[in-house]
Design an enzyme around this catalytic site. Structure first.
Site, PDB file in Angstrom:
ATOM      1  N   ASP A  10       1.318  -7.984   3.405  1.00 58.36           N
ATOM      2  CA  ASP A  10       1.674  -6.617   3.024  1.00 58.36           C
ATOM      3  C   ASP A  10       3.067  -6.371   3.551  1.00 58.36           C
ATOM      4  O   ASP A  10       3.404  -6.760   4.680  1.00 58.36           O
ATOM      5  CB  ASP A  10       0.689  -5.596   3.602  1.00 58.36           C
ATOM      6  CG  ASP A  10       0.889  -4.214   2.979  1.00 58.36           C
ATOM      7  OD1 ASP A  10       1.280  -4.150   1.803  1.00 58.36           O
ATOM      8  OD2 ASP A  10       0.643  -3.207   3.663  1.00 58.36           O
ATOM      9  N   SER A  11       3.879  -5.778   2.748  1.00 60.98           N
ATOM     10  CA  SER A  11       5.265  -5.566   3.132  1.00 60.98           C
ATOM     11  C   SER A  11       5.757  -4.276   2.523  1.00 60.98           C
ATOM     12  O   SER A  11       5.151  -3.719   1.608  1.00 60.98           O
ATOM     13  CB  SER A  11       6.134  -6.742   2.673  1.00 60.98           C
ATOM     14  OG  SER A  11       6.037  -6.902   1.268  1.00 60.98           O
ATOM     15  N   TYR A  52      12.289  -3.064  -4.043  1.00 58.91           N
ATOM     16  CA  TYR A  52      13.495  -2.320  -3.682  1.00 58.91           C
ATOM     17  C   TYR A  52      14.708  -3.230  -3.460  1.00 58.91           C
ATOM     18  O   TYR A  52      15.749  -2.761  -2.994  1.00 58.91           O
ATOM     19  CB  TYR A  52      13.231  -1.509  -2.409  1.00 58.91           C
ATOM     20  CG  TYR A  52      12.145  -0.479  -2.554  1.00 58.91           C
ATOM     21  CD1 TYR A  52      12.430   0.815  -2.986  1.00 58.91           C
ATOM     22  CD2 TYR A  52      10.814  -0.795  -2.266  1.00 58.91           C
ATOM     23  CE1 TYR A  52      11.434   1.763  -3.127  1.00 58.91           C
ATOM     24  CE2 TYR A  52       9.804   0.145  -2.404  1.00 58.91           C
ATOM     25  CZ  TYR A  52      10.121   1.417  -2.833  1.00 58.91           C
ATOM     26  OH  TYR A  52       9.129   2.361  -2.976  1.00 58.91           O
ATOM     27  N   HIS A  99      12.445 -10.768   5.319  1.00 58.86           N
ATOM     28  CA  HIS A  99      11.309 -10.449   6.177  1.00 58.86           C
ATOM     29  C   HIS A  99      10.149 -11.401   5.923  1.00 58.86           C
ATOM     30  O   HIS A  99       9.484 -11.857   6.859  1.00 58.86           O
ATOM     31  CB  HIS A  99      10.877  -9.001   5.950  1.00 58.86           C
ATOM     32  CG  HIS A  99      10.731  -8.610   4.507  1.00 58.86           C
ATOM     33  ND1 HIS A  99      11.693  -8.850   3.551  1.00 58.86           N
ATOM     34  CD2 HIS A  99       9.725  -7.983   3.828  1.00 58.86           C
ATOM     35  CE1 HIS A  99      11.298  -8.400   2.380  1.00 58.86           C
ATOM     36  NE2 HIS A  99      10.107  -7.885   2.515  1.00 58.86           N
TER      37      HIS A  99
END
Length: 199
Positions: free
Chosen positions: A69-70, A154, A179
């Site tokens: 999940d990010s 994004y 990330h």
């Protein structure tokens, strides 16, 4: 011997990104292709959501499962959209709709106050109920308009040092600093052990 990992996701962008970073000794199978119904992301943290998805897939299939999940945290918005990143503009919002809402909310925020970060939690769950969770994050700023057509989410408005957005980077360039790339590299020792144990 190839180790099968069930990827608890239906996001094609994440699948491509993870497949580039997971060693070749792994066969990545999409959870939906195995008929696994994943739970809604109702946790209050990336770690919680990642663990729940991975555990669901591992329990349902009897295989090792990877859940991630990010999301994006914008300081000027108090950390929003955070765990709601994928549905910021509504439950079935597109990337463009989410970006439009974000930029509209930040319309009056000057460049000096547009700091943000991408965060990612990845859970590697096992059929015995155990799990390992790692995290990665990368800092940047929110641009004033989308730039670049690569990536997803994004990426076109997330600006890193040097002035480029994630949407303008080549996949290998993004993997080196993203990330998700950071989090997956933290999993490397566990993944290598799994391969060794399977041989």
């Amino acid at each position: 011997m190839t180790v099968r990992i069930v990827l608890a996701s239906s996001n094609a962008g994440k699948i491509d990104e993870i497949a580039r970073l997971v060693p070749g000794e792994f066969e990545i199978v999409l959870s939906k292709d195995l008929g696994v119904q994943l739970p809604l992301e109702t946790g209050d943290s990336f770690q919680s959501n990642a663990r729940t998805k991975a555990m669901t897939a591992a329990t349902a299939t009897g295989n090792i499962a990877l859940g991630d999940d990010s999301g994006l945290e914008v300081d000027a918005l108090g950390g929003a959209p955070g765990v709601f990143s994928a549905r910021f503009a509504g439950e079935h919002a597109t990337d463009d709709q989410n970006i439009t809402k974000l930029l509209d909310m930040m319309n009056e925020i000057p460049a000096a106050n547009r700091s943000a970060r991408f965060r990612c939690a990845i859970a590697l769950a096992f059929p015995d109920g155990s799990a390992e969770v790692v995290e990665g994050s990368v800092s940047g700023t929110i641009g004033f308009r989308p730039q670049g057509s690569r990536g997803f989410g994004y990426d076109p408005v997330f600006v890193i040092d040097g002035g480029l957005t994630f949407g303008e980077l080549e996949p290998a360039e993004k993997d080196a600093i993203s990330h998700r790339g950071i989090a997956l590299r933290k999993l490397a020792p566990i993944l290598q052990r799994l391969v060794a144990e399977s041989n």
